[in-house]
Enzyme design. Sequence first.
Site, short mmCIF file in Angstrom:
data_model
loop_
_atom_site.label_atom_id
_atom_site.label_comp_id
_atom_site.label_asym_id
_atom_site.label_seq_id
_atom_site.Cartn_x
_atom_site.Cartn_y
_atom_site.Cartn_z
CG LEU A 240 32.28 55.57 45.00
CD1 LEU A 240 31.00 54.77 44.83
CD2 LEU A 240 32.21 56.87 44.22
CG ASP A 241 34.01 49.67 47.27
OD1 ASP A 241 33.84 49.96 48.47
OD2 ASP A 241 33.46 48.71 46.70
N PRO A 242 37.57 52.44 46.76
CG PRO A 242 39.44 52.24 48.15
CD PRO A 242 38.02 51.77 48.00
CB ALA B 204 33.78 52.66 42.92
NE ARG C 214 32.70 45.80 47.29
CZ ARG C 214 33.04 45.40 48.50
NH1 ARG C 214 33.76 44.29 48.66
NH2 ARG C 214 32.66 46.06 49.58
#
Length: 310
Positions: free
Chosen positions: A48-50, A52, A183
């Site tokens: 999970l992207d930072p 997010a 994204r």
Amino acid sequence: MSKPRKPKGRPISGWLILDKPMDFGSTEAVSKLKWLYKAQKAGHAGTLDPLASGMLPIALGDATKTVPYVMDGRKIYEFTVSWGEERATDDLEGDVTQSSERRPTEQQIRDILPRYIGTISQVPPQFSAIKIAGERAYDLARDGEAVEIPSREVEIFRLTLLGCRDANTAHFEVECGKGTYVRALARDFGRELGCYGHISGLRRTFVAPFSEDAMVPLANLVALEAIEDMDERLAALDALLIDTCEALSALPHLVINDDQAHRLKMGNPILVRGRDAPIAESEAYATARGRLIAIGEIGQGEFRPKRVFA
């Protein structure tokens, strides 16, 4: 001959469904939980992207052997797209690469969504973990290299426009399969609408088979560090774990006896004949006395172990 090293940490097994806060990396979260639980091993089921927030399932101990079964599951995200700018990372972190004064109407947004439902072709973002000639795309992008990332098929099961707070943003929910980049959806929406776009908010609310109400905020875990007695603290942490078998709920389940469990732990197959035995050849998991013993393959009346649990 030297003896094999005994693994450091507790031999626990289970899943912690973390509600990851923004600005906290997935790898950082895994390290934090491994330390909190004094676990021998830990791993997550999908980065999970930072930027997010939301569901990050983290496996501890032997549960790490079940990570692939969660990685393959459906996921649900809520996300906000900001119109007018395309960015290098397709989110707020990147430099602006394209801009437009144009803004889409709510109806124009709704009109394009059906084209993004089903099996679609998607080009992952330049800043992604995709490997190009053995190197991560994000490493090449950070070095200033423009790389061509091949498109790939991903599955979108459901895509809904939740609303438009103003002309500059739109809020969506998507249910998708493995490998989908939200994204990239924002980037492609913006290009098709002729206004450009990037992700300005992203939250994951579901990773099959775990539900949203299973999530534990990081602050709740950190608060338990205040418990001075280590045994009491670990007991409180362990009470938050979900059984390892939950990750395998989509597979057929065999309930076996102690003798069969011993055979599986030795790497030997067992017979699975009888009215409760799965008929079709498939992957399955076996438990004895409520404990996970093995994951394996059923075929020709036998269950053959692939992964054995302590």
